[in-house]
Design an enzyme around this catalytic site. Sequence first.
Site, PDB file in Angstrom:
ATOM      1  N   CYS A   1      36.888   4.898  53.028  1.00  0.00           N
ATOM      2  CA  CYS A   1      36.362   6.088  52.362  1.00  0.00           C
ATOM      3  C   CYS A   1      37.281   6.720  51.332  1.00  0.00           C
ATOM      4  O   CYS A   1      36.850   6.995  50.209  1.00  0.00           O
ATOM      5  CB  CYS A   1      35.912   7.114  53.379  1.00  0.00           C
ATOM      6  SG  CYS A   1      37.036   7.302  54.747  1.00  0.00           S
TER       7      CYS A   1
ATOM      8  N   HIS B   1      37.662  14.613  52.016  1.00  0.00           N
ATOM      9  CA  HIS B   1      38.586  13.544  52.445  1.00  0.00           C
ATOM     10  C   HIS B   1      39.480  13.012  51.326  1.00  0.00           C
ATOM     11  O   HIS B   1      39.857  11.833  51.323  1.00  0.00           O
ATOM     12  CB  HIS B   1      37.793  12.378  53.077  1.00  0.00           C
ATOM     13  CG  HIS B   1      38.579  11.656  54.135  1.00  0.00           C
ATOM     14  ND1 HIS B   1      38.197  10.470  54.691  1.00  0.00           N
ATOM     15  CD2 HIS B   1      39.768  11.958  54.709  1.00  0.00           C
ATOM     16  CE1 HIS B   1      39.080  10.069  55.570  1.00  0.00           C
ATOM     17  NE2 HIS B   1      40.052  10.950  55.610  1.00  0.00           N
TER      18      HIS B   1
END
Length: 585
Positions: free
Chosen positions: A71, A132
């Site tokens: 990710c 993130h």
Amino acid sequence: MAGVLWLVFLSVVLPISRADDRPNFVFLVADDVGIGDVGCFGNDTIRTPNIDSIAANGAKLTQHLAAAAVCTPSRSAFLTGRLPVRFGMAGTDLPRALIFLAAPAGLPRSEVTFPQMAKDHGYQTALIGKWHLGLNCKWAGDHCHHPSKFGFDYFYGLPGSNSPECDPDNLSDMFTGPTAKIFTKRMYSRLRLWEIAGSLFLGFLALKHFQYIKWKTFIVWSFIGWSAIILLYAFLANGRQFNCVMMRDDDVIEQPLDVSTLTPRMTLEAVKFLEERKAKKEQFLLEVSYWNAHTALLPYKEFRGKSRHGLYGDTVEEMDWSIGVVMATLERLGLTNNTFVYFTSDNGAHMEIGDAGGSNGIYKGGKGQGGSEGGIRMPTLVQWPRKIRPGTVVTEATSQMDIFPTVADILKAPLPQDRVMDGRNILPLLGGAKQPSPHDFLFHYCGNVLHAVRYRPRKGSVTWKAHFASYPWLPGTSHCGVQQMVCYCDVQWGVTFNDPPLLYDVTNDPTEDRPISADSNPKYREVLDVITKAVEEHKQSLTKVDDQLAAGPLFLPRPWLQPCCNFPFCNCQEEVDLSSLKITV
Ligand SMILES: *[C@@H]1O[C@H](CO)[C@@H](O)[C@H](O)[C@H]1NC(C)=O
Ligand SMILES: *[C@@H]1O[C@H](CO)[C@@H](O)[C@H](O)[C@H]1NC(C)=O
Ligand SMILES: *[C@@H]1O[C@H](CO)[C@@H](O)[C@H](O)[C@H]1NC(C)=O
């Protein structure tokens, strides 16, 4: 004088009137959802009617590639239109993603994102959900990597990520909870407090014994060693408290995060954002970045046990419901026709965790494997009724990095000239143009190691893919097993480098079952020569950059960077009324 006034009038009014027919943007980004998990890509048992309707009303991209198979790098490439190796976000082997919110790692400030570009062109921008890409640099509140520093006017969501440690029923202690099985065994098995502290102590004692160090040095270093270990242990043992955090703009609003109500809350926020833009007649760019379907699998109670694929399926169906609400809101507000909607996932399904992960359909490999189709070929759809005909199918290779230049083209905004952009404008393909991919080559990285290259000659219809590396798959599978958590990128983890590389025709052999051999195909040498030359040129275009995901910034949490509400308790809950949501499953 009148002439000057007229010019002023033109320069003020014209951009505005032109702005009016520029579209709004909605980006819907799933987490760890594989191409085999979505109905319109062939799944007949998970119900995703709302995602499927985007395909029916717009374009389905069957060869849309993420720039990385985990990710943090993948999301940074999506936002910047650039390969993560160009700005230090590719990561080395372990673990290629941010793990502590109290770490200084993150997207470098020198990067430009497409939401920033839209904001500069007068759009109201929001990120709802997972970020993130880092938070702080020097102190807890400098927010140097916060979404607001990269073009988002509004942020509601997770500065970090959902992760197994966010599950309250599964002890958040990463050493002893069930999460330890998948999350920590390999990474931290050698990191037991007593063993490390003991060996450090004995080491120093030995140095002291042989008179290499003075007593004072001995005491100072023992103290530093002990503190670092205790600190790391505290952060690991309390992962839920420290890493499962919700923010609204610059404020921590929930700690620890309740994942099980997150999707409904995000949905309400998205609806509110859209309604406000409509009321204020503002153009907008909204990214809804779902935690679904990353472990911990904690769907809202209404969705539990409703799918045919356990908690994983429930989670995908929950996301589909939320997407349905967003799409219905666009429709209700009369915004559908001129809104560019994009759905994708950040990387392939996580195969090493069995039923807790999804499906990559017919493709080999999955999350973590930057060179494997299953790791990077993403279920992707684009809807924009004004420009894209319903039922369009784009089979040519496209990339998530293409979104930046495509949005730039739509906004008539210039691309940054001071850096290499890896993305290309795909608006012509979306509009149905019969032409080859705008990418002659796509470079598929695993961390900062080049694992594969795609080559699309201008002539013909074939896309080639050369694999420089192969993963240590368990026999009969295309994953690396629980012990590795995900496949890693380099030789020390069992990756083998192929010389010469394995070559596939991914147009006619998308499952990569039949490597082309020099004997069977006269093209073999020619194609490999072109690819070899392209790799050399590509390597020349890379410059040396600071590794943002190096062990130092990644693994050693700094207490002074820790986001915390209600200090020193780091504990708060958001009050939300979810009763206005009508959920029918
Ligand atoms: C806790 O984790 C285990 C294994 O990782 C999983 O089977 C279980 O469903 C989880 N519990 C909850 C309440 O999600
Ligand atoms: C949207 O576009 C379609 C076809 O182009 C048209 O029939 C419809 O009236 C438009 N709807 C709105 C709200 O503009
Ligand atoms: C649909 O998704 C589920 C969950 O990932 C998976 O188990 C199943 O094999 C998929 N079905 C197809 C036809 O790909």
